[in-house]
Design a protein around this motif. Structure first.
Motif, PDB file in Angstrom:
ATOM      1  N   ASN A  90       6.596  -1.814  -5.290  1.00 15.13           N
ATOM      2  CA  ASN A  90       6.179  -1.912  -3.881  1.00 15.13           C
ATOM      3  C   ASN A  90       4.684  -1.709  -3.652  1.00 15.13           C
ATOM      4  N   GLN A  91       3.900  -1.412  -4.685  1.00 14.99           N
ATOM      5  CA  GLN A  91       2.433  -1.297  -4.591  1.00 14.99           C
ATOM      6  C   GLN A  91       1.989  -0.269  -3.552  1.00 14.99           C
ATOM      7  N   SER A  92       2.775   0.793  -3.389  1.00 20.92           N
ATOM      8  CA  SER A  92       2.424   1.815  -2.388  1.00 20.92           C
ATOM      9  C   SER A  92       1.123   2.516  -2.730  1.00 20.92           C
ATOM     10  N   ALA A  93       0.854   2.706  -4.048  1.00 21.89           N
ATOM     11  CA  ALA A  93      -0.395   3.362  -4.457  1.00 21.89           C
ATOM     12  C   ALA A  93      -1.596   2.530  -4.037  1.00 21.89           C
ATOM     13  N   PHE A  94      -1.505   1.207  -4.228  1.00 20.87           N
ATOM     14  CA  PHE A  94      -2.603   0.321  -3.859  1.00 20.87           C
ATOM     15  C   PHE A  94      -2.825   0.330  -2.351  1.00 20.87           C
ATOM     16  N   LEU A  95      -1.745   0.248  -1.580  1.00 19.50           N
ATOM     17  CA  LEU A  95      -1.857   0.216  -0.125  1.00 19.50           C
ATOM     18  C   LEU A  95      -2.409   1.535   0.413  1.00 19.50           C
ATOM     19  N   LEU A  96      -1.964   2.650  -0.196  1.00 23.54           N
ATOM     20  CA  LEU A  96      -2.453   3.952   0.229  1.00 23.54           C
ATOM     21  C   LEU A  96      -3.953   4.084  -0.052  1.00 23.54           C
ATOM     22  N   ARG A  97      -4.354   3.664  -1.234  1.00 19.27           N
ATOM     23  CA  ARG A  97      -5.762   3.735  -1.614  1.00 19.27           C
ATOM     24  C   ARG A  97      -6.634   2.876  -0.694  1.00 19.27           C
ATOM     25  N   LEU A  98      -6.123   1.679  -0.360  1.00 17.44           N
ATOM     26  CA  LEU A  98      -6.857   0.772   0.522  1.00 17.44           C
ATOM     27  C   LEU A  98      -7.051   1.382   1.901  1.00 17.44           C
ATOM     28  N   ARG A  99      -6.020   2.052   2.390  1.00 24.50           N
ATOM     29  CA  ARG A  99      -6.084   2.669   3.722  1.00 24.50           C
ATOM     30  C   ARG A  99      -7.049   3.865   3.728  1.00 24.50           C
ATOM     31  N   LEU A 100      -6.999   4.648   2.666  1.00 21.24           N
ATOM     32  CA  LEU A 100      -7.812   5.866   2.626  1.00 21.24           C
ATOM     33  C   LEU A 100      -9.295   5.585   2.384  1.00 21.24           C
ATOM     34  N   LEU A 101      -9.618   4.413   1.826  1.00 21.94           N
ATOM     35  CA  LEU A 101     -11.017   4.085   1.560  1.00 21.94           C
ATOM     36  C   LEU A 101     -11.849   4.066   2.834  1.00 21.94           C
ATOM     37  N   TRP A 102     -11.205   3.827   3.966  1.00 17.28           N
ATOM     38  CA  TRP A 102     -11.918   3.762   5.238  1.00 17.28           C
ATOM     39  C   TRP A 102     -12.023   5.135   5.916  1.00 17.28           C
ATOM     40  N   LYS A 103     -11.424   6.143   5.282  1.00 17.41           N
ATOM     41  CA  LYS A 103     -11.500   7.490   5.850  1.00 17.41           C
ATOM     42  C   LYS A 103     -12.838   8.130   5.497  1.00 17.41           C
ATOM     43  N   LYS A 104     -13.514   8.635   6.489  1.00 16.66           N
ATOM     44  CA  LYS A 104     -14.820   9.237   6.283  1.00 16.66           C
ATOM     45  C   LYS A 104     -14.697  10.544   5.502  1.00 16.66           C
ATOM     46  N   ASP A 105     -15.603  10.745   4.555  1.00 19.87           N
ATOM     47  CA  ASP A 105     -15.716  11.982   3.776  1.00 19.87           C
ATOM     48  C   ASP A 105     -14.484  12.302   2.935  1.00 19.87           C
ATOM     49  N   ILE A 106     -13.713  11.295   2.593  1.00 19.96           N
ATOM     50  CA  ILE A 106     -12.580  11.487   1.691  1.00 19.96           C
ATOM     51  C   ILE A 106     -12.880  10.743   0.394  1.00 19.96           C
ATOM     52  N   VAL A 107     -12.833  11.449  -0.721  1.00 15.30           N
ATOM     53  CA  VAL A 107     -13.027  10.815  -2.023  1.00 15.30           C
ATOM     54  C   VAL A 107     -11.679  10.313  -2.504  1.00 15.30           C
ATOM     55  N   VAL A 108     -11.597   9.023  -2.834  1.00 13.18           N
ATOM     56  CA  VAL A 108     -10.338   8.429  -3.300  1.00 13.18           C
ATOM     57  C   VAL A 108     -10.493   8.051  -4.767  1.00 13.18           C
ATOM     58  N   ALA A 109      -9.614   8.574  -5.604  1.00 16.63           N
ATOM     59  CA  ALA A 109      -9.649   8.283  -7.040  1.00 16.63           C
ATOM     60  C   ALA A 109      -8.263   7.855  -7.497  1.00 16.63           C
ATOM     61  N   THR A 110      -8.240   7.050  -8.546  1.00 23.83           N
ATOM     62  CA  THR A 110      -6.972   6.557  -9.102  1.00 23.83           C
ATOM     63  C   THR A 110      -6.826   7.020 -10.544  1.00 23.83           C
ATOM     64  N   LEU A 111      -5.644   7.518 -10.867  1.00 27.34           N
ATOM     65  CA  LEU A 111      -5.351   7.895 -12.253  1.00 27.34           C
ATOM     66  C   LEU A 111      -4.283   6.935 -12.775  1.00 27.34           C
ATOM     67  N   PRO A 112      -4.683   5.930 -13.559  1.00 29.76           N
ATOM     68  CA  PRO A 112      -3.707   4.935 -14.024  1.00 29.76           C
ATOM     69  C   PRO A 112      -2.867   5.438 -15.200  1.00 29.76           C
ATOM     70  N   TYR A 113      -1.627   4.990 -15.217  1.00 30.01           N
ATOM     71  CA  TYR A 113      -0.727   5.269 -16.345  1.00 30.01           C
ATOM     72  C   TYR A 113      -0.168   3.923 -16.816  1.00 30.01           C
ATOM     73  N   HIS A 114      -0.504   3.540 -18.039  1.00 27.76           N
ATOM     74  CA  HIS A 114      -0.119   2.229 -18.554  1.00 27.76           C
ATOM     75  C   HIS A 114       1.218   2.299 -19.288  1.00 27.76           C
ATOM     76  N   PHE A 115       2.166   1.494 -18.828  1.00 24.24           N
ATOM     77  CA  PHE A 115       3.458   1.410 -19.506  1.00 24.24           C
ATOM     78  C   PHE A 115       3.326   0.645 -20.823  1.00 24.24           C
ATOM     79  N   LYS A 116       4.098   1.036 -21.789  1.00 24.82           N
ATOM     80  CA  LYS A 116       4.067   0.378 -23.102  1.00 24.82           C
ATOM     81  C   LYS A 116       5.177  -0.659 -23.255  1.00 24.82           C
ATOM     82  N   LYS A 117       6.153  -0.637 -22.360  1.00 25.39           N
ATOM     83  CA  LYS A 117       7.279  -1.583 -22.449  1.00 25.39           C
ATOM     84  C   LYS A 117       7.400  -2.376 -21.144  1.00 25.39           C
TER      85      LYS A 117
END
Length: 606
Positions: free
Chosen positions: A579-606
């Protein structure tokens, strides 16, 4: 796949050190930057005759004095722009000259006019070339928009490959066109002199014409001035020339002027000598070729090269637009992406933007862009007038050696250009009034961009007001459940701060209890905050919570970071299964003033 296709169409990337190798010689520059001006020979004379024949076929002899007037203007412009080339060796043409000598607004008017004009150049030229193709192959007429769009794409790709390659390819049809017309003028002139031409509609020079007014003569003259479009392109692209760039650009400009003058004069004299009148179904050049060679292979050779040059006239726009856009972007009046060189060391963003804009124009007008030609002419004569006026002021203020002669040359160009501009507005106001609407809009856009960059620069400047102390960090970790990915994110967050808060947005009590139970079992020392969402919204409750945290953090000079855990599927198509909720959440928060948005990726092997 994308990289392979890109390499195939555009070629391998070039090193920055190879920029010097992308400079072009006078021979290639003449073909690359003069195609628009030279192609106007195909319709310049015809535009004069269309106005005159509406009065009487006996009035066609006026095409000769009108052509002389056009040649005088051409000479004045060539001499004037030659001086601009030496005075401003870094290019920029009318924009730079007008900005430095007349002020910012005149400079932006000149630059904006030329930008719009180059878009019109591509749209009009390609549409005219497409009409020539579909006239020769009638069954293609229903696809003329698609053909025009494909032609723009082809020319755009050629220019993306770099100046050297595009010039090498495009030089052949341009020089073929010049050779074809020189042959036509020589043979046609010989037949005319030796009396081998049957003159059906021939008018005697000096024949008085009833109903002919100064207004109509001026209208015919302004129509013939369409033959001068593209003359300024060389002054915009001086940096593209091999060293000495100014000298090479000036020599190329003079050579272009000589060729344009010879071809325009030759076609006009032959049209008068053959007694030709414009026909809806056949161009004047086609009629001259038919009268001279009949429907032989030479006739089709001339028609073929004419169609090619009309299409390739668009290349002048692709050569000059990116350089002009670079100069405007350098002064912060256009997006900075126009200052970036692409893989092949050309200003790729400018080339792509021009291609897309011209395609939209072709589609918008259904490929019928002949009504844009008057706008096309106005877009050229505005910067003509401003640049020559600016040069006059430059010579008057600086008073260099021979400044009176130099100022006289530019003053002549300025006066004639201003007169032509007024004639265009008076005689064709119904077709050119829109320039009075869209030019202020273009200037307003320039100022909006400038204002944005000034505001950004002010905020980036290192001042006490901008440098606010940060004494700590609060890390918020949104979680969808209790998983290995979440646990890794929590552990990582703890390395960044000793104040970590996990947040879960719950849609129902049952799920809420399960997560609270699993979280308690982890016993990782991190507080879990449960947010209830009655309307099944993920972002709204989280945003309200962040506002509360941010208010308290600001008080103690703490920053707030949202660390978003995100898993990356092994195969790209697997993304559609989530459902790409992480992407949508990150996109929404990028417009929030004084909030640092970071992503911690986890790569599946299968």
């Amino acid at each position: 796949m994308y990289s392979t296709l890109k390499r195939l169409l555009i070629g391998k990337p070039l090193k920055s050190q190879q920029l010097g190798e992308q400079k072009i010689s006078k021979t290639k520059a003449l073909a690359l930057l003069s195609s628009d001006a030279l192609s106007s020979v195909a319709y310049g004379t015809e535009q004069i005759l269309i106005v005159l024949v509406a009065i009487s076929s006996a009035a066609l002899w006026y095409s000769l004095p009108i052509a002389i007037g056009v040649l005088i203007l051409l000479t004045a412009l060539i001499l004037s722009y030659r001086q601009i080339i030496f005075a401003y060796p870094h290019g920029g043409g009318a924009y730079v000259v007008s900005r430095e000598n007349l002020g910012v607004n005149p400079g932006l008017i000149a630059g904006g006019s030329l930008l719009v004009d180059y878009i019109l150049t591509v749209a009009v030229s390609v549409s005219a070339g497409t009409d020539a193709i579909t006239s020769a192959v009638p069954f293609l007429h229903t696809h003329h928009i698609l053909i025009a769009v494909l032609l723009v794409v082809v020319i755009m790709i050629l220019n993306l490959r770099g100046l050297t390659e595009s010039a090498s390819i495009l030089a052949y049809p341009v020089y073929l066109f010049v050779v074809a017309l020189l042959i036509l003028i020589a043979v046609g002139g010989y037949k005319m002199i030796t009396g081998q031409v049957v003159q059906v509609n021939h008018s005697t020079i000096g024949t008085p014409i009833t109903g002919l007014s100064l207004f109509l003569l001026l209208k015919a003259f302004s129509s013939g001035c369409a033959a001068l479009t593209g003359v300024e392109a060389i002054s915009n692209a001086i940096p593209a020339f091999k060293e000495p760039s100014s000298k090479n650009a000036a020599n190329t400009l003079v050579l272009m002027g000589v060729l344009l003058g010879i071809l325009f004069t030759g076609i006009t004299v032959l049209a008068f000598g053959f007694g030709l009148v414009p026909k809806p179904e056949e161009t004047v050049v086609s009629q001259i070729a038919s009268e001279t060679f009949g429907r032989s292979y030479l006739y089709y050779f001339i028609q073929g090269t004419t169609a090619l040059i009309l299409v390739l006239a668009a290349n002048t726009g692709f050569s000059a637009f990116p350089q002009l856009a670079f100069n405007l972007a350098k002064d912060k009046y256009m997006p900075r992406m126009f200052t970036v060189r692409g893989d092949r060391l050309g200003y790729s963003n400018g080339i792509i933007f021009l291609g897309i804009a011209s395609i939209l124009l072709i589609i918008l007008f259904g490929g019928e862009t002949e009504h844009l030609i008057p706008l096309y002419a106005v877009g050229v004569f505005i910067p003509f007038t401003l640049s020559q006026t600016g040069m006059c002021l430059k010579w008057f203020r600086q008073k260099p050696k021979n400044w009176v002669l130099k100022m006289s040359i530019n003053a002549t160009g300025a006066v004639i250009s201003a007169v032509v501009l007024m004639i265009l507005f008076i005689t064709k106001f119904k077709l050119v009034w829109s320039v009075l609407v869209f030019m202020p809009i273009v200037i307003w856009i320039f100022y909006m961009i400038k204002r944005h960059y000034n505001a950004v620069g002010e905020q980036l400047r290192m001042t006490e007001e901008n440098l606010q102390p940060i004494e700590g960090n609060i890390v918020i970790v949104p979680i969808a459940g209790v998983t290995n990915v979440v646990e890794r994110s929590i552990q990582y967050a703890k390395t960044l701060s000793d104040q970590v808060i996990a947040v879960h947005v719950s849609f129902d009590k049952e799920t809420e209890k399960k997560i609270e139970k699993k979280w308690a079992e982890l016993d990782n020392g991190v507080r879990l905050v449960m947010l209830r969402s009655s309307y099944r919204s993920l972002t709204s409750p989280l945003e309200k919570f962040l506002e509360t945290v941010e208010a308290k953090a600001t008080k103690y000079h703490y920053s707030v970071m949202v660390l978003v855990p995100q898993f990356i599927p092994k195969k790209s198509w697997h993304n559609i299964l989530h459902n790409q909720s992480a992407f949508l959440l990150r996109l929404r928060l990028l417009w929030k003033k004084d909030i640092v948005v970071a992503t911690l990726p986890y790569h599946f092997k299968k």
